[in-house]
Each structure stands twice: as structure tokens, then as C-alpha cells.
Enzyme design. Sequence first.
Site, PDB file in Angstrom:
ATOM      1  CG  ASP A   1     -14.091  -2.307   4.093  1.00  0.00           C
ATOM      2  OD1 ASP A   1     -13.575  -3.378   4.453  1.00  0.00           O
ATOM      3  OD2 ASP A   1     -14.454  -2.086   2.914  1.00  0.00           O
TER       4      ASP A   1
ATOM      5  CB  ALA B   1      -5.535  -5.995   0.196  1.00  0.00           C
TER       6      ALA B   1
ATOM      7  CE  LYS C   1      -1.216  -8.344   1.004  1.00  0.00           C
ATOM      8  NZ  LYS C   1      -2.093  -7.480   1.869  1.00  0.00           N
TER       9      LYS C   1
ATOM     10  N   PRO D   1     -15.373 -25.693 -11.410  1.00  0.00           N
ATOM     11  CG  PRO D   1     -15.271 -23.361 -11.681  1.00  0.00           C
ATOM     12  CD  PRO D   1     -16.012 -24.445 -10.955  1.00  0.00           C
ATOM     13  CB  VAL D   2     -10.692 -28.345 -10.933  1.00  0.00           C
ATOM     14  CG1 VAL D   2      -9.254 -28.614 -10.513  1.00  0.00           C
ATOM     15  CG2 VAL D   2     -11.660 -28.688  -9.805  1.00  0.00           C
ATOM     16  CE1 TYR D   3     -10.147 -21.356 -12.380  1.00  0.00           C
ATOM     17  CE2 TYR D   3      -8.332 -20.420 -11.134  1.00  0.00           C
ATOM     18  CZ  TYR D   3      -9.616 -20.332 -11.619  1.00  0.00           C
ATOM     19  OH  TYR D   3     -10.356 -19.214 -11.352  1.00  0.00           O
TER      20      TYR D   3
ATOM     21  CE1 TYR E   1      -3.519 -10.193  -2.661  1.00  0.00           C
ATOM     22  CE2 TYR E   1      -2.531 -12.368  -2.955  1.00  0.00           C
ATOM     23  CZ  TYR E   1      -3.107 -11.413  -2.133  1.00  0.00           C
ATOM     24  OH  TYR E   1      -3.255 -11.658  -0.784  1.00  0.00           O
ATOM     25  CB  SER E   2       2.059 -12.492  -5.128  1.00  0.00           C
ATOM     26  OG  SER E   2       2.492 -12.726  -6.443  1.00  0.00           O
TER      27      SER E   2
ATOM     28  CB  THR F   1      -0.325 -13.149   1.212  1.00  0.00           C
ATOM     29  OG1 THR F   1      -0.380 -14.407   0.540  1.00  0.00           O
ATOM     30  CG2 THR F   1       0.249 -12.136   0.227  1.00  0.00           C
ATOM     31  CG  ASP F   2       1.288 -18.398   1.598  1.00  0.00           C
ATOM     32  OD1 ASP F   2       0.525 -17.694   0.898  1.00  0.00           O
ATOM     33  OD2 ASP F   2       1.080 -19.616   1.804  1.00  0.00           O
ATOM     34  CD  GLU F   3      -1.405 -15.971  -3.103  1.00  0.00           C
ATOM     35  OE1 GLU F   3      -1.339 -15.477  -4.234  1.00  0.00           O
ATOM     36  OE2 GLU F   3      -2.475 -16.360  -2.594  1.00  0.00           O
TER      37      GLU F   3
HETATM   38  P1  NAD Z   1     -11.291  -9.563   0.991  1.00  0.00           P
HETATM   39  O1  NAD Z   1     -11.161  -9.254  -0.468  1.00  0.00           O
HETATM   40  O2  NAD Z   1     -12.340 -10.491   1.450  1.00  0.00           O
HETATM   41  O3  NAD Z   1     -11.527  -8.192   1.774  1.00  0.00           O
HETATM   42  C1  NAD Z   1     -10.838  -7.006   1.480  1.00  0.00           C
HETATM   43  C2  NAD Z   1     -11.548  -5.852   2.201  1.00  0.00           C
HETATM   44  O4  NAD Z   1     -10.789  -4.660   1.931  1.00  0.00           O
HETATM   45  C3  NAD Z   1     -12.975  -5.602   1.683  1.00  0.00           C
HETATM   46  O5  NAD Z   1     -13.835  -5.370   2.776  1.00  0.00           O
HETATM   47  C4  NAD Z   1     -12.833  -4.343   0.835  1.00  0.00           C
HETATM   48  O6  NAD Z   1     -14.012  -3.544   0.808  1.00  0.00           O
HETATM   49  C5  NAD Z   1     -11.692  -3.631   1.558  1.00  0.00           C
HETATM   50  N1  NAD Z   1     -10.981  -2.672   0.698  1.00  0.00           N
HETATM   51  C6  NAD Z   1     -10.534  -2.871  -0.574  1.00  0.00           C
HETATM   52  N2  NAD Z   1      -9.946  -1.743  -1.028  1.00  0.00           N
HETATM   53  C7  NAD Z   1     -10.003  -0.837  -0.016  1.00  0.00           C
HETATM   54  C8  NAD Z   1      -9.544   0.500   0.139  1.00  0.00           C
HETATM   55  N3  NAD Z   1      -8.930   1.158  -0.849  1.00  0.00           N
HETATM   56  N4  NAD Z   1      -9.743   1.119   1.315  1.00  0.00           N
HETATM   57  C9  NAD Z   1     -10.397   0.495   2.334  1.00  0.00           C
HETATM   58  N5  NAD Z   1     -10.865  -0.763   2.242  1.00  0.00           N
HETATM   59  C10 NAD Z   1     -10.660  -1.422   1.083  1.00  0.00           C
HETATM   60  O7  NAD Z   1      -9.839 -10.018   1.443  1.00  0.00           O
HETATM   61  P2  NAD Z   1      -9.408 -11.078   2.569  1.00  0.00           P
HETATM   62  O8  NAD Z   1      -9.350 -12.408   1.967  1.00  0.00           O
HETATM   63  O9  NAD Z   1     -10.191 -10.831   3.800  1.00  0.00           O
HETATM   64  O10 NAD Z   1      -7.905 -10.612   2.815  1.00  0.00           O
HETATM   65  C11 NAD Z   1      -7.598  -9.601   3.767  1.00  0.00           C
HETATM   66  C12 NAD Z   1      -6.091  -9.380   3.784  1.00  0.00           C
HETATM   67  O11 NAD Z   1      -5.435 -10.584   4.117  1.00  0.00           O
HETATM   68  C13 NAD Z   1      -5.520  -8.948   2.436  1.00  0.00           C
HETATM   69  O12 NAD Z   1      -4.540  -7.968   2.674  1.00  0.00           O
HETATM   70  C14 NAD Z   1      -4.900 -10.205   1.872  1.00  0.00           C
HETATM   71  O13 NAD Z   1      -3.799  -9.901   1.052  1.00  0.00           O
HETATM   72  C15 NAD Z   1      -4.463 -10.910   3.143  1.00  0.00           C
HETATM   73  N6  NAD Z   1      -4.405 -12.379   3.078  1.00  0.00           N
HETATM   74  C16 NAD Z   1      -5.488 -13.091   2.625  1.00  0.00           C
HETATM   75  C17 NAD Z   1      -5.435 -14.478   2.630  1.00  0.00           C
HETATM   76  C18 NAD Z   1      -6.615 -15.300   2.179  1.00  0.00           C
HETATM   77  O14 NAD Z   1      -6.509 -16.543   2.104  1.00  0.00           O
HETATM   78  N7  NAD Z   1      -7.776 -14.730   1.904  1.00  0.00           N
HETATM   79  C19 NAD Z   1      -4.292 -15.145   3.079  1.00  0.00           C
HETATM   80  C20 NAD Z   1      -3.209 -14.382   3.541  1.00  0.00           C
HETATM   81  C21 NAD Z   1      -3.292 -13.005   3.543  1.00  0.00           C
HETATM   82  P1  TYD Z   2      -7.885 -18.993  -4.622  1.00  0.00           P
HETATM   83  O1  TYD Z   2      -8.955 -19.322  -3.654  1.00  0.00           O
HETATM   84  O2  TYD Z   2      -8.164 -17.993  -5.691  1.00  0.00           O
HETATM   85  O3  TYD Z   2      -6.605 -18.561  -3.752  1.00  0.00           O
HETATM   86  P2  TYD Z   2      -5.064 -18.294  -4.218  1.00  0.00           P
HETATM   87  O4  TYD Z   2      -4.992 -18.243  -5.676  1.00  0.00           O
HETATM   88  O5  TYD Z   2      -4.782 -16.963  -3.594  1.00  0.00           O
HETATM   89  O6  TYD Z   2      -4.287 -19.409  -3.613  1.00  0.00           O
HETATM   90  O7  TYD Z   2      -7.423 -20.324  -5.335  1.00  0.00           O
HETATM   91  C1  TYD Z   2      -6.938 -21.431  -4.604  1.00  0.00           C
HETATM   92  C2  TYD Z   2      -6.485 -22.487  -5.580  1.00  0.00           C
HETATM   93  O8  TYD Z   2      -7.634 -22.993  -6.279  1.00  0.00           O
HETATM   94  C3  TYD Z   2      -5.546 -21.967  -6.652  1.00  0.00           C
HETATM   95  O9  TYD Z   2      -4.580 -22.977  -6.954  1.00  0.00           O
HETATM   96  C4  TYD Z   2      -6.443 -21.765  -7.866  1.00  0.00           C
HETATM   97  C5  TYD Z   2      -7.507 -22.825  -7.689  1.00  0.00           C
HETATM   98  N1  TYD Z   2      -8.856 -22.477  -8.216  1.00  0.00           N
HETATM   99  C6  TYD Z   2      -9.514 -23.368  -9.073  1.00  0.00           C
HETATM  100  O10 TYD Z   2      -8.994 -24.437  -9.414  1.00  0.00           O
HETATM  101  N2  TYD Z   2     -10.764 -23.029  -9.529  1.00  0.00           N
HETATM  102  C7  TYD Z   2     -11.363 -21.851  -9.179  1.00  0.00           C
HETATM  103  O11 TYD Z   2     -12.500 -21.579  -9.660  1.00  0.00           O
HETATM  104  C8  TYD Z   2     -10.697 -20.965  -8.290  1.00  0.00           C
HETATM  105  C9  TYD Z   2     -11.314 -19.667  -7.866  1.00  0.00           C
HETATM  106  C10 TYD Z   2      -9.436 -21.327  -7.815  1.00  0.00           C
END
Ligand code: NAD
Ligand code: TYD
Length: 338
Positions: free
Chosen positions: A32, A82, A156, A207-209, A152-153, A124-126
Site C-alpha cells: 500500500d 485505488a 474503474k 449534509p444530505v446531497y 471515478y467510475s 465496482t457496480d458504478e
Molecule cells: P479506500 O480509499 O478506503 O482505500 C484505498 C487504499 O488504496 C488505501 O489504503 C490507499 O492508501 C491505497 N492506495 C491508493 N493509491 C495507491 C497506489 N497508487 N498504490 C498502492 N496503494 C494505493 O478504498 P475502499 O473503499 O477500501 O475500496 C477498495 C477498492 O474497492 C477500490 O478499488 C474501490 O474501487 C473498490 N470498491 C469500493 C466500494 C466501496 O463501497 N467502498 C464498493 C465496490 C468496490
Molecule cells: P458515497 O459514500 O460517497 O458513495 P458513492 O458515491 O460511491 O455511492 O455516497 C453514497 C451516497 O450518499 C451518494 O448518493 C452520495 C450521498 N452523500 C450525501 O448525501 N452526503 C455526503 O456527505 C456524502 C459523502 C454522500
Amino acid sequence: MKIIVTGGAGFIGSNFVYYELKNSNDEIICYDKLTYAGNLETLKDAENNPNYKFIRGSISNRERVYRLFEEEKPDIIVNFAAESHVDRSIEDPELFLRTNIIGTSVLLDACKKYGIKRFHQVSTDEVYGDLPLDRPDLFFTEKTNLHTSSPYSASKASADLIVQAYQRTYQIPATISRCSNNYGPYHFPEKLIPLMIINALNNKKLPVYGTGENVRDWLYVEDHCSAIDLIIRKGKVGEIYNVGGHNEKTNLHVVKTILKILGKSEDLIEFVTDRKGHDRRYAIDPTKIETELGWTPKTKFDDGIKMTVDWYLKNKDWWEKIISGEYQDYYEKMYGNR
Ligand code: NAD
Ligand code: TYD
């Protein structure tokens, strides 16, 4: 076997490290870069485990990644590394392209050069874009077209295409999983659920968007880990698996549930300017992983959200350190004038 977990100091990656240390005898290496989202405190309970090692480095650094492969000779790579936050990708798209696309391609080049038994891409599903709010009959399947909305999406989805290209062209034994929104322990406070829990605990506005009607399909993080574990051991090379547990909720429902668990007033809710290009609804059809690999999620939203709130109550030390640092500047920039 030796498994390198890239991005293992982040939210899902760290939960996966713990999952594997608990449920397998494999050697786990967390690789990492430790960006703002990576946190060694998260992994401190793994430090004394003889099957665990941490190595700092970036997936985008070719020389460093090649040295990692030469020294460690991994059997499996699970790529979580990521940039993961949509709002940050709207502010700075290029970083997302560099880490998420170039970083993935560097890992794949290393697999091609040194050989690998399995490369798993955590997607991701995004990548499927969004679904309309008035069509609850529609779900993302593995055959749904890629149709991305945010930088982002898009990054990915690009990485997924590169994984598929390397699989077909160079026979890299790769699999991809596309999971819905995760929640649970060690979730970085910039994301919806931890942000709302922490703000509510601090009696700050939530803060709800937009109108809060957007829908996300929430999966408890351990269920995502069990899905990835199954895919790397039993999944078919070249396949994509959608992962989700049919826990669709509006953002407003999620926020109100958190307030209710904490016994706080709904007056804390503040509707703020909507996210640019805000995806309306995500909803996964997990039939393939359920029928082909026998995966079933264990945790329903109503239980998982209580467990998560409880974790944040018991682990104030973990998140207080995070929100006392540069996170304050981030919060001011994103929410100050919203
Ligand atoms: P996160 O942001 O919490 O963690 C990302 C990690 O990657 C961090 O530890 C960061 O230091 C590391 N990182 C970033 N750039 C790097 C690099 N260049 N080299 C090495 N390490 C690096 O993310 P997360 O929420 O744990 O998501 C992990 C993965 O799962 C991502 O690929 C994300 O797209 C995918 N994902 C996340 C969700 C979600 O709900 N969080 C859902 C589906 C898929
Ligand atoms: P988030 O946790 O950023 O995940 P993603 O955008 O990858 O789905 O956001 C989840 C949902 O919540 C999304 O519809 C945006 C909304 N949101 C808010 O309404 N307020 C906030 O402060 C944040 C961070 C997200």
C-alpha cells in the site's frame, strides 16, 4: 499460497486482510502507498501475525512493483488499491486515472513478466452507471453495458477493460468482481455512512446531497470479503462476478436510521447542493455468484448498520485521529460553502 493485497491499508482491503488471516493459512502481504486513505493503525491487530507482512509502495511505480514480484513471488494478487471517492474524482480526475488505470496496468505487466496464478481486480457496480428511480424492476447484471458517470467510475471501468484485454491477449488468469456500496469497520469518514455517524456523534449537521432520494445497495464489508475469497479460489478465469445483497436504501433512509440508533434528532439533517452528475440508483443482481459459486451474504442492513454504529462508538481513537488532521481542510473545502 502467498497473496498480495494491494490497497490493504484502506477500508475494504484491511477487512480482507483480517478475513484471510482468520479464515485461511495463506501468507498475506499488504502492499500500500499509504495515501490519505491508507492507515497502518487499521492493521495493528495483524502486525504480530506470522502470516502477515506490510510493504509500502505504489502500484503505479513500475520499478517498485517489479521488485515486489521478484522478492515475494506471489501466487495471487488482489487489487484493491485505488482512489475511491467520487467527490474527490470530481475535484481531481487525473489522479484517479493515474492510480486506477495506470496502476492496474503496471500490476498486470508484472503478472505477465513474472507469472501469476490469479489476478483479481476489485471493481465496482458504478461501472454500470445508474438506474432510474421509478424502475425498481431493473438490476445490474454482468451483461449490463458499461455506462459511467463520474471520473471515478470511468477510471474503474477503464481498468476493468484493461484487465480483460490482458486476460485475452496474454492469458493472464484474471477475474473481476463488481460490488455495490460497502459499509462496516474502518470506513474512511469522507464516505456517507461513517461521515453521518461521526457528525451525529459530534452534533454537527448531516449534509444530505440533493433531496436524499438517491438509492444505494449496501453490503456489509465482510460479505464482500467472503465473495472475493470465493472468487479467487473457485471463480472461473476470465469471468466477472457482480456482488450485492439486495439492501437498497435511499440516502435519507440511511441517515435517519443512523440518527435513530444514536437517539439524535432529525433536525441535524441539512439538505445541501447536489453532487455533479449524481447517480440515481445502484442495484445489483447477484444471481451469478450465488448460483455458480454458492455465495450468500450473511448480514442484513438493519443488523449491519447497528454493528457499524457500535464499532464507531467503540473505536473513537481510530477516527478522532483521522478527523483531527488534514481531513479538516478537506471538509471545509467540500462542505464549507455547499
Ligand atoms: P479506500 O480509499 O478506503 O482505500 C484505498 C487504499 O488504496 C488505501 O489504503 C490507499 O492508501 C491505497 N492506495 C491508493 N493509491 C495507491 C497506489 N497508487 N498504490 C498502492 N496503494 C494505493 O478504498 P475502499 O473503499 O477500501 O475500496 C477498495 C477498492 O474497492 C477500490 O478499488 C474501490 O474501487 C473498490 N470498491 C469500493 C466500494 C466501496 O463501497 N467502498 C464498493 C465496490 C468496490
Ligand atoms: P458515497 O459514500 O460517497 O458513495 P458513492 O458515491 O460511491 O455511492 O455516497 C453514497 C451516497 O450518499 C451518494 O448518493 C452520495 C450521498 N452523500 C450525501 O448525501 N452526503 C455526503 O456527505 C456524502 C459523502 C454522500
